[in-house]
Design a protein around this motif. Sequence first.
Motif, mmCIF file in Angstrom:
data_model
loop_
_atom_site.group_PDB
_atom_site.id
_atom_site.type_symbol
_atom_site.label_atom_id
_atom_site.label_comp_id
_atom_site.label_asym_id
_atom_site.label_seq_id
_atom_site.Cartn_x
_atom_site.Cartn_y
_atom_site.Cartn_z
ATOM 1 N N GLY A 135 0.799 -1.219 0.000
ATOM 2 C CA GLY A 135 0.000 0.000 0.000
ATOM 3 C C GLY A 135 0.835 1.274 0.000
ATOM 4 N N TRP A 136 0.299 2.324 0.668
ATOM 5 C CA TRP A 136 0.960 3.633 0.586
ATOM 6 C C TRP A 136 2.278 3.637 1.321
ATOM 7 C CZ3 TRP A 136 1.952 5.911 5.223
ATOM 8 C CH2 TRP A 136 1.185 5.493 6.326
ATOM 9 N N PHE A 137 2.402 2.867 2.423
ATOM 10 C CA PHE A 137 3.673 2.847 3.153
ATOM 11 C C PHE A 137 4.779 2.334 2.244
ATOM 12 C CE2 PHE A 137 6.985 1.014 5.745
ATOM 13 C CZ PHE A 137 7.195 2.017 6.679
ATOM 14 N N ASN A 138 4.462 1.273 1.524
ATOM 15 C CA ASN A 138 5.415 0.691 0.581
ATOM 16 C C ASN A 138 5.833 1.736 -0.453
ATOM 17 O OD1 ASN A 138 6.226 -0.578 -1.966
ATOM 18 N ND2 ASN A 138 5.910 -2.495 -0.868
ATOM 19 N N THR A 139 4.833 2.412 -1.006
ATOM 20 C CA THR A 139 5.125 3.389 -2.054
ATOM 21 C C THR A 139 6.076 4.470 -1.542
ATOM 22 O OG1 THR A 139 2.877 2.993 -2.788
ATOM 23 C CG2 THR A 139 4.042 4.828 -3.810
ATOM 24 N N ILE A 140 5.746 5.048 -0.362
ATOM 25 C CA ILE A 140 6.580 6.130 0.171
ATOM 26 C C ILE A 140 7.989 5.617 0.479
ATOM 27 C CG2 ILE A 140 6.902 7.667 2.145
ATOM 28 C CD1 ILE A 140 3.855 7.928 2.259
ATOM 29 N N ALA A 141 8.069 4.490 1.199
ATOM 30 C CA ALA A 141 9.380 3.971 1.600
ATOM 31 C C ALA A 141 10.226 3.653 0.374
ATOM 32 C CB ALA A 141 9.196 2.720 2.463
ATOM 33 N N MET A 142 9.652 2.961 -0.593
ATOM 34 C CA MET A 142 10.465 2.506 -1.710
ATOM 35 C C MET A 142 10.832 3.650 -2.658
ATOM 36 S SD MET A 142 10.877 -0.326 -0.503
ATOM 37 C CE MET A 142 12.141 -0.903 -1.611
ATOM 38 N N ARG A 143 9.942 4.643 -2.801
ATOM 39 C CA ARG A 143 10.305 5.769 -3.659
ATOM 40 C C ARG A 143 11.428 6.590 -3.025
ATOM 41 N NH1 ARG A 143 7.134 3.231 -6.315
ATOM 42 N NH2 ARG A 143 9.084 2.094 -6.402
ATOM 43 N N THR A 144 11.383 6.725 -1.679
ATOM 44 C CA THR A 144 12.462 7.427 -0.991
ATOM 45 C C THR A 144 13.789 6.712 -1.235
ATOM 46 O OG1 THR A 144 10.821 7.876 0.700
ATOM 47 C CG2 THR A 144 13.092 8.462 1.225
ATOM 48 N N ILE A 145 13.734 5.383 -1.095
ATOM 49 C CA ILE A 145 14.924 4.567 -1.335
ATOM 50 C C ILE A 145 15.440 4.786 -2.761
ATOM 51 C CG2 ILE A 145 15.633 2.155 -1.638
ATOM 52 C CD1 ILE A 145 15.297 2.596 1.238
ATOM 53 N N ASP A 146 14.497 4.915 -3.696
ATOM 54 C CA ASP A 146 14.888 5.080 -5.097
ATOM 55 C C ASP A 146 15.706 6.344 -5.320
ATOM 56 O OD1 ASP A 146 13.806 2.762 -5.866
ATOM 57 O OD2 ASP A 146 11.975 3.594 -6.733
ATOM 58 N N ILE A 147 15.426 7.383 -4.491
ATOM 59 C CA ILE A 147 16.180 8.630 -4.638
ATOM 60 C C ILE A 147 17.667 8.355 -4.438
ATOM 61 C CG2 ILE A 147 16.571 10.922 -3.640
ATOM 62 C CD1 ILE A 147 13.572 10.945 -2.960
ATOM 63 N N PHE A 148 17.984 7.548 -3.420
ATOM 64 C CA PHE A 148 19.385 7.218 -3.162
ATOM 65 C C PHE A 148 19.981 6.433 -4.327
ATOM 66 C CE2 PHE A 148 17.934 8.215 1.028
ATOM 67 C CZ PHE A 148 19.036 8.783 1.632
ATOM 68 N N TYR A 149 19.117 5.688 -4.976
ATOM 69 C CA TYR A 149 19.580 4.870 -6.084
ATOM 70 C C TYR A 149 20.048 5.702 -7.260
ATOM 71 C CZ TYR A 149 19.390 -0.115 -5.718
ATOM 72 O OH TYR A 149 19.693 -1.407 -5.440
ATOM 73 N N ALA A 150 19.564 6.935 -7.307
ATOM 74 C CA ALA A 150 19.906 7.778 -8.450
ATOM 75 C C ALA A 150 21.405 8.067 -8.498
ATOM 76 C CB ALA A 150 19.111 9.081 -8.372
ATOM 77 N N PHE A 151 22.088 7.980 -7.341
ATOM 78 C CA PHE A 151 23.524 8.279 -7.314
ATOM 79 C C PHE A 151 24.326 6.996 -7.392
ATOM 80 C CE2 PHE A 151 21.242 11.340 -4.715
ATOM 81 C CZ PHE A 151 21.615 12.537 -5.330
ATOM 82 N N PRO A 152 25.453 7.027 -8.105
ATOM 83 C CA PRO A 152 26.351 5.871 -8.063
ATOM 84 C C PRO A 152 26.889 5.718 -6.638
ATOM 85 C CG PRO A 152 26.983 7.434 -9.787
ATOM 86 C CD PRO A 152 25.938 8.094 -8.974
ATOM 87 N N SER A 153 27.060 4.450 -6.204
ATOM 88 C CA SER A 153 27.378 4.226 -4.788
ATOM 89 C C SER A 153 28.707 4.879 -4.395
ATOM 90 C CB SER A 153 27.392 2.735 -4.486
ATOM 91 O OG SER A 153 28.256 2.076 -5.370
ATOM 92 N N VAL A 154 29.695 4.842 -5.286
ATOM 93 C CA VAL A 154 30.986 5.440 -4.951
ATOM 94 C C VAL A 154 30.810 6.924 -4.677
ATOM 95 C CG1 VAL A 154 33.338 5.807 -5.725
ATOM 96 C CG2 VAL A 154 32.075 3.818 -6.520
ATOM 97 N N LEU A 155 30.080 7.584 -5.587
ATOM 98 C CA LEU A 155 29.871 9.021 -5.474
ATOM 99 C C LEU A 155 29.146 9.351 -4.175
ATOM 100 C CD1 LEU A 155 30.525 11.292 -7.415
ATOM 101 C CD2 LEU A 155 28.121 11.271 -8.110
ATOM 102 N N LEU A 156 28.141 8.543 -3.860
ATOM 103 C CA LEU A 156 27.342 8.784 -2.669
ATOM 104 C C LEU A 156 28.222 8.650 -1.425
ATOM 105 C CD1 LEU A 156 24.427 9.346 -1.819
ATOM 106 C CD2 LEU A 156 24.091 6.887 -1.611
ATOM 107 N N ALA A 157 29.033 7.593 -1.384
ATOM 108 C CA ALA A 157 29.897 7.374 -0.227
ATOM 109 C C ALA A 157 30.867 8.536 -0.067
ATOM 110 C CB ALA A 157 30.654 6.061 -0.385
ATOM 111 N N VAL A 158 31.463 8.953 -1.170
ATOM 112 C CA VAL A 158 32.432 10.047 -1.112
ATOM 113 C C VAL A 158 31.738 11.329 -0.678
ATOM 114 C CG1 VAL A 158 33.947 11.499 -2.505
ATOM 115 C CG2 VAL A 158 33.972 9.028 -2.811
ATOM 116 N N ALA A 159 30.567 11.602 -1.257
ATOM 117 C CA ALA A 159 29.860 12.838 -0.937
ATOM 118 C C ALA A 159 29.470 12.875 0.540
ATOM 119 C CB ALA A 159 28.623 12.957 -1.818
ATOM 120 N N LEU A 160 28.918 11.756 1.024
ATOM 121 C CA LEU A 160 28.493 11.721 2.423
ATOM 122 C C LEU A 160 29.689 11.867 3.349
ATOM 123 C CD1 LEU A 160 25.799 8.909 2.381
ATOM 124 C CD2 LEU A 160 25.467 11.269 3.127
#
Lengths: 298, 327, 344
Positions: A128-153
């Motif tokens: 339901g809606w919880f799934n939609t919100i949680a997974m779309r939020t997760i998808d935002i992180f997916y937009a960045f390559p993991s190396v870049l994300l780690a370095v940026a953070l």
Amino acid sequence: MALARSTAEIAALPPVIDKSEGYWASVWRRLRRDKVAIIAGLVVLALILMAIFAPYIAPADPLSGRITRRLRPIGTEGFPLGTDELGRDMLSRLIHGARMSLLMGVTPVIIAFGLGSTIGIVAGYLGGWFNTIAMRTIDIFYAFPSVLLAVALSGALGAGLTNALVSLSVVFIPPIARVAEAVTTQVRNRDYVEAARASGAPGFTIVRVHVLGNVLGPIFVYATSLISVSMILASGLSFLGLGVRPPEPEWGLMLNTLRTVIYSQPWVAALPGLMIFITSISFNLLSDGLRSAMDVKQ
Amino acid sequence: MSAPIVKVSNLTVSFLGGPSPICAVNGVDLELEAGETYALLGESGSGKSVTLRALMRLNPEKKTRVEGSILVGGQDVMALSRTELQAFRGKTLSMVFQEPALALDPVYTLGQQIAEAVAIHEGVSQAEGRKRALELFERVRIPSPERRLDAYPHEMSGGMRQRAMIALALACKPQVLLADEPTTALDATVQIQILLLLRELQRELGLAIIFVTHDIGVAVEVADRVAVMYAGRIVETGSVRDLIRNPSHPYTIGLLRSRADGALQKGARLETIPGSPPDLANLPPGCPFAPRCRFAIDACQTTTPEPVTIRDGQIVRCLRVGELEAV
Amino acid sequence: MSSALISPLDRGGPAQPLLTVRGLVKHFAVKGSVFGAKAVVRAVDGVDFEILKGETLGVVGESGCGKSTTARLLMHLIAPDAGTLIFDGEPVGTGGLAMREFRRQVQMVFQDSYASLNPRLTVEASIAFGPQVHGIATRAAIDRAHGLLDRVGLDPSRFASRYPHELSGGQRQRVNIARALALQPRLLILDEAVSALDKSVEAQVLNLLLDLKEEFGLTYLFISHDLNVVRFMSDRVAVMYLGKVAEIGPSETVFDKAAHPYSAALTRSMPSMDPDNRTEEAPIAGDPPNPINPPSGCRFHTRCTFAEAPCSATPPTLAAVGIGHKVSCLMHEPGSGHSKAAAS
């Protein structure tokens, strides 16, 4: 009449197969047959033991060196793997480096496994809606390559061991949550979960008894495969000066500092890379073996 | 009498690769005349589908050991080379599967698939192939065939897909059609239509059909002769009439009696065959049905029964067949 | 023992239907093309029937007729869009019988014996789960599981601690039956419960179901596509077509003197079992239509040999044509305009 046996007589005959083994016993039986996974497992075990007992195994102090004996080649008397650019014993530094490198490889994955699978399982089970919100939020992180994300953070949080661990954990939460959500959604639609719902069991009980046991295994196997990625990313952070600080021995950092001598002592310079390679490939092969051994339908 | 179009002798198929080999087929003999429909009847694991696949050499070659001889239309199937096999499949022998949805290619229209098959096998043009496809669609009674030729498999209902699958199988005018549970996935009202279609095609084209099924009723509707399979052997074979009227193997008798049909009184219990089918990796030494058989004696546990002809064309593999006949 | 089991729960007496279903509707939205309107599958579209105490009501129909969706709606595994359930005189849900209590009294056996058992739980743990959820101590629940295993023909000392993959299909289905009985339900829904089994094993399980029904005083809703099996098991039969009940009545009447052309065709579609008297003509042509866009009027009119003009316009109502026998067909509706119907 004696021509025929009754059904009861036949039912009383001794059974053809009569054995029962637990789930983990059967996993172990299948894993034992997989030579590659067993060897990988032994290598991982050896690395862990090496990290724990580093001070007792290492022949010399990893931190002290003399500039006069810098960059000795492999096979030098007293320094079987040579010395680094500050004249420190490479063998001892590699042994001690296992501690920090494994810590950097394993800790973020454990943290991400805890948080990511919680998010994924809850989202998957509730839908339901919880799934939609949680997974779309997760998808935002997916937009960045993991190396870049780690370095940026890491860069944003500032250099240092703790910050590196935190940023790596954050990097691994989205992929684990995704896998957890996918596996849970699959299990949630199985008939046995429907049967449990039909018995009137509350959602929490169903998750505890019927969902967790069937999803944690696959998620765990996936997480194991991330350990190697984590080690490589951690090495990368150290390489950029965002993780472990010198003179602490850590394979990624060692690779960084030895980079300058790649032309004079290429073999010595390659050693930390070789360790990272062996460790990550062992974790990967072990998780592959676990994956096929945990498949019940064999 | 003419030579049989299919002649299988002492076929054994076992699957390797597991901890111990799985003996799926253990000595099957069968003969099929041109224009005859032969049903292989059995439960899951009886070896009926494996036998059918062996005729076309469809079982994975590396993991399977196949022994015995298979002659189809005078050709030794076991000796065919890879290229000969390609010409053989579809041309001499072709197959209809249980799930047409899986057997048809989802990215081509049905017309393209049939035209392609005809073009490859007979070296004619695509246009010629399409003409043949249209004829075939009419033959299998697909309504508005012209339009349906341009449909993709997923756009058709289950029954239409199965008709299209049959059209594809007939594309190169095979002599023998193998049908692997072609109606099991279909609804009852559609199943009977497909069975009637197969009967009609068999009559008009003079096809020989080997029909694999688990449903006696279906076998009775289509077959001239029936072979009952159990644990990789044919335990009884004969004409449909003999088999239904005078079943002689205890397994056949049990199967017929355990059917729930309308004649039974309310609340009555069915006669059952106790136990479950044997483990093919671990077959008992004697008659594989002995552990479940009401008539088994000590000899049955140790001796594998040989085929016995009890009347013209009816052959039974049971040690006690003579005694049971007398009862 | 069986009477002691029923009496405190039986409220309305034997004449009160155990379960009354009224106006049950469930539509599923399916994704159309990106900009197109959303299509709707009318899986269950206004279903009414009653299940009497102690009977077996058979439900037959082809794929897409809504029989399995109906079962899941009855179990509240999916929420209905409309409709009421009355269990032994008490409305289920808000204000009436609590859902949890209703679920205890109605249990279900699924078709796929493997998928309906948790692969990581032993047989006894699977059976004991339900009672434990309802507050029975672990020890007592395990004891009950052992008793039920014994009752379904599996020796508890050999089977209780096994895992589902170590059992044959027939044995697993016995476990599923034991699991469903563990909550001591009054109504058991059997959704194609024997369809996946081999014929020789199917007979064993059917016999077991008959024995259990007598012993525990159960009521069955028996869903299957196999008419022979339904006829053998059922006292009454409901024939469904595209989300609606076409005909319902005593099983002899429905099978031998069907009033609805679809029921008659379905019966005649079964293989004959007589080699000298094979089926020569298919009773109806074509496949069942897609439930996404069901035909107007009577949903069967596209395949019906008796269809006339009014059939495509007027939806028939399910009305009595005999004692306990209802049919939804314009030929039996006086004044419907069909040439075979009586004038009003």
